[in-house]
Motif scaffolding. Structure first.
Motif, PDB file in Angstrom:
ATOM      1  N   ILE A   1      36.123  63.089  17.168  1.00 13.84           N
ATOM      2  CA  ILE A   1      36.758  62.725  15.893  1.00 13.84           C
ATOM      3  C   ILE A   1      37.416  61.359  16.074  1.00 13.84           C
ATOM      4  N   GLU A   2      37.186  60.471  15.117  1.00 11.32           N
ATOM      5  CA  GLU A   2      37.818  59.152  15.138  1.00 11.32           C
ATOM      6  C   GLU A   2      38.803  59.036  13.990  1.00 11.32           C
ATOM      7  N   LEU A   3      39.984  58.506  14.295  1.00 19.13           N
ATOM      8  CA  LEU A   3      40.948  58.165  13.261  1.00 19.13           C
ATOM      9  C   LEU A   3      41.080  56.652  13.262  1.00 19.13           C
ATOM     10  N   LYS A   4      41.019  56.065  12.082  1.00 13.52           N
ATOM     11  CA  LYS A   4      41.168  54.622  11.948  1.00 13.52           C
ATOM     12  C   LYS A   4      42.510  54.335  11.290  1.00 13.52           C
ATOM     13  N   VAL A   5      43.272  53.444  11.918  1.00 13.95           N
ATOM     14  CA  VAL A   5      44.600  53.088  11.444  1.00 13.95           C
ATOM     15  C   VAL A   5      44.575  51.611  11.038  1.00 13.95           C
ATOM     16  N   THR A   6      45.064  51.332   9.847  1.00  8.86           N
ATOM     17  CA  THR A   6      45.175  49.959   9.357  1.00  8.86           C
ATOM     18  C   THR A   6      46.646  49.579   9.301  1.00  8.86           C
ATOM     19  N   VAL A   7      46.971  48.434   9.902  1.00  8.55           N
ATOM     20  CA  VAL A   7      48.337  47.910   9.884  1.00  8.55           C
ATOM     21  C   VAL A   7      48.290  46.588   9.119  1.00  8.55           C
ATOM     22  N   THR A   8      49.149  46.464   8.098  1.00  8.88           N
ATOM     23  CA  THR A   8      49.166  45.262   7.260  1.00  8.88           C
ATOM     24  C   THR A   8      50.436  44.462   7.527  1.00  8.88           C
ATOM     25  N   GLU A   9      50.261  43.168   7.791  1.00 11.54           N
ATOM     26  CA  GLU A   9      51.399  42.258   7.998  1.00 11.54           C
ATOM     27  C   GLU A   9      52.213  42.211   6.709  1.00 11.54           C
ATOM     28  N   ASN A  10      53.540  42.417   6.832  1.00 11.13           N
ATOM     29  CA  ASN A  10      54.371  42.542   5.635  1.00 11.13           C
ATOM     30  C   ASN A  10      55.228  41.317   5.316  1.00 11.13           C
ATOM     31  N   ARG A  11      55.242  40.308   6.186  1.00 17.17           N
ATOM     32  CA  ARG A  11      56.089  39.137   5.925  1.00 17.17           C
ATOM     33  C   ARG A  11      55.447  37.867   6.479  1.00 17.17           C
ATOM     34  N   GLY A  12      55.979  36.744   6.039  1.00 18.11           N
ATOM     35  CA  GLY A  12      55.579  35.457   6.594  1.00 18.11           C
ATOM     36  C   GLY A  12      54.300  34.916   6.005  1.00 18.11           C
ATOM     37  N   ARG A  13      53.826  33.836   6.609  1.00 16.13           N
ATOM     38  CA  ARG A  13      52.652  33.164   6.046  1.00 16.13           C
ATOM     39  C   ARG A  13      51.367  33.979   6.205  1.00 16.13           C
ATOM     40  N   TYR A  14      51.371  34.975   7.096  1.00 16.65           N
ATOM     41  CA  TYR A  14      50.188  35.822   7.265  1.00 16.65           C
ATOM     42  C   TYR A  14      50.329  37.161   6.528  1.00 16.65           C
ATOM     43  N   SER A  15      51.277  37.235   5.631  1.00 22.60           N
ATOM     44  CA  SER A  15      51.500  38.465   4.864  1.00 22.60           C
ATOM     45  C   SER A  15      50.199  38.917   4.193  1.00 22.60           C
ATOM     46  N   GLY A  16      49.923  40.205   4.325  1.00 23.29           N
ATOM     47  CA  GLY A  16      48.696  40.770   3.738  1.00 23.29           C
ATOM     48  C   GLY A  16      47.534  40.866   4.714  1.00 23.29           C
ATOM     49  N   GLN A  17      47.614  40.140   5.841  1.00 21.46           N
ATOM     50  CA  GLN A  17      46.551  40.229   6.843  1.00 21.46           C
ATOM     51  C   GLN A  17      46.582  41.605   7.500  1.00 21.46           C
ATOM     52  N   LYS A  18      45.451  42.023   8.070  1.00 19.25           N
ATOM     53  CA  LYS A  18      45.340  43.384   8.596  1.00 19.25           C
ATOM     54  C   LYS A  18      44.889  43.420  10.052  1.00 19.25           C
ATOM     55  N   ALA A  19      45.330  44.470  10.723  1.00 20.82           N
ATOM     56  CA  ALA A  19      44.839  44.814  12.063  1.00 20.82           C
ATOM     57  C   ALA A  19      44.299  46.237  11.988  1.00 20.82           C
ATOM     58  N   TYR A  20      43.247  46.521  12.766  1.00 17.80           N
ATOM     59  CA  TYR A  20      42.589  47.829  12.722  1.00 17.80           C
ATOM     60  C   TYR A  20      42.555  48.451  14.115  1.00 17.80           C
ATOM     61  N   TRP A  21      42.993  49.700  14.192  1.00 14.23           N
ATOM     62  CA  TRP A  21      43.003  50.487  15.425  1.00 14.23           C
ATOM     63  C   TRP A  21      42.062  51.667  15.280  1.00 14.23           C
ATOM     64  N   LYS A  22      41.484  52.096  16.420  1.00 15.28           N
ATOM     65  CA  LYS A  22      40.632  53.289  16.441  1.00 15.28           C
ATOM     66  C   LYS A  22      41.143  54.231  17.529  1.00 15.28           C
ATOM     67  N   PHE A  23      41.454  55.467  17.127  1.00 14.08           N
ATOM     68  CA  PHE A  23      41.895  56.530  18.031  1.00 14.08           C
ATOM     69  C   PHE A  23      40.736  57.532  18.108  1.00 14.08           C
ATOM     70  N   VAL A  24      40.258  57.833  19.319  1.00 14.63           N
ATOM     71  CA  VAL A  24      39.132  58.749  19.499  1.00 14.63           C
ATOM     72  C   VAL A  24      39.616  60.016  20.209  1.00 14.63           C
ATOM     73  N   TYR A  25      39.367  61.156  19.575  1.00 15.86           N
ATOM     74  CA  TYR A  25      39.731  62.471  20.126  1.00 15.86           C
ATOM     75  C   TYR A  25      38.452  63.259  20.393  1.00 15.86           C
ATOM     76  N   GLN A  26      38.503  64.110  21.412  1.00 12.91           N
ATOM     77  CA  GLN A  26      37.397  65.015  21.697  1.00 12.91           C
ATOM     78  C   GLN A  26      37.929  66.446  21.665  1.00 12.91           C
ATOM     79  N   ILE A  27      37.319  67.261  20.827  1.00 12.28           N
ATOM     80  CA  ILE A  27      37.719  68.664  20.688  1.00 12.28           C
ATOM     81  C   ILE A  27      36.640  69.531  21.322  1.00 12.28           C
ATOM     82  N   SER A  28      37.046  70.396  22.265  1.00 19.28           N
ATOM     83  CA  SER A  28      36.082  71.235  22.995  1.00 19.28           C
ATOM     84  C   SER A  28      36.551  72.680  23.010  1.00 19.28           C
ATOM     85  N   LYS A  29      35.584  73.570  22.837  1.00 17.86           N
ATOM     86  CA  LYS A  29      35.857  75.007  22.987  1.00 17.86           C
ATOM     87  C   LYS A  29      35.830  75.319  24.470  1.00 17.86           C
ATOM     88  N   LYS A  30      36.865  76.036  24.934  1.00 11.42           N
ATOM     89  CA  LYS A  30      36.947  76.388  26.363  1.00 11.42           C
ATOM     90  C   LYS A  30      36.195  77.670  26.645  1.00 11.42           C
TER      91      LYS A  30
END
Length: 144
Positions: free
Chosen positions: A115-144
């Motif tokens: 399972i992948e979760l994508k996180v978007t972070v948006t710059e909230n101040r300054g001359r780059y306000s509105g610009q974005k950064a993107y993160w990817k978190f990868v999880y693995q779920i397994s039955k034991k």
């Protein structure tokens, strides 16, 4: 008379087969829900950064329990698994992004799922306000 008896026996055998097959399918589904499951945080990766910043803090959790990259958490008899991801660019006014997803155990059709979760972070101040950064978190779920 024999035709009627043979039809009755055939119907009885057919009904018994359906009941037994259905019982096994229900038992398999029930076993999948009551088995222990393992959740591993495989990776956390900054995919793209458009002038949001360079000092980052990330967090991940499974059913509200913190987890680090490479760690696994074992859950006993879960009905669902809630995955959460958090990324923060640390400056005077932090820029924050979150994502979460709840997976029902009954919806998992494979022994192991990624399972992948994508996180978007948006710059909230300054001359780059509105610009974005993107993160990817990868999880693995397994039955034991």
């Amino acid at each position: 008379m024999y035709k009627r008896l043979s039809r009755f026996v055939l119907a009885l055998l057919l009904g018994l087969t359906v009941v037994l097959a259905g019982g096994n399918m229900q038992a398999d589904a029930k076993t999948a829900q009551t088995s222990p499951w393992s959740v591993k945080l495989v990776s956390v990766q900054l995919i793209e950064n458009n002038h949001v910043g360079n000092e980052w803090y990330t967090e991940a959790s499974v059913n509200q329990k913190p987890i680090e990259v490479g760690e696994s958490i074992t859950l006993q008899n879960p009905k669902s698994i809630k995955l959460e991801a958090y990324a923060e660019e640390q400056d005077k006014v932090p820029d924050i992004g979150t994502a979460s997803k709840t997976i029902q155990i009954s919806s998992l059709s494979q022994k192991t799922s990624t399972i992948e979760l994508k996180v978007t972070v948006t710059e909230n101040r300054g001359r780059y306000s509105g610009q974005k950064a993107y993160w990817k978190f990868v999880y693995q779920i397994s039955k034991k």
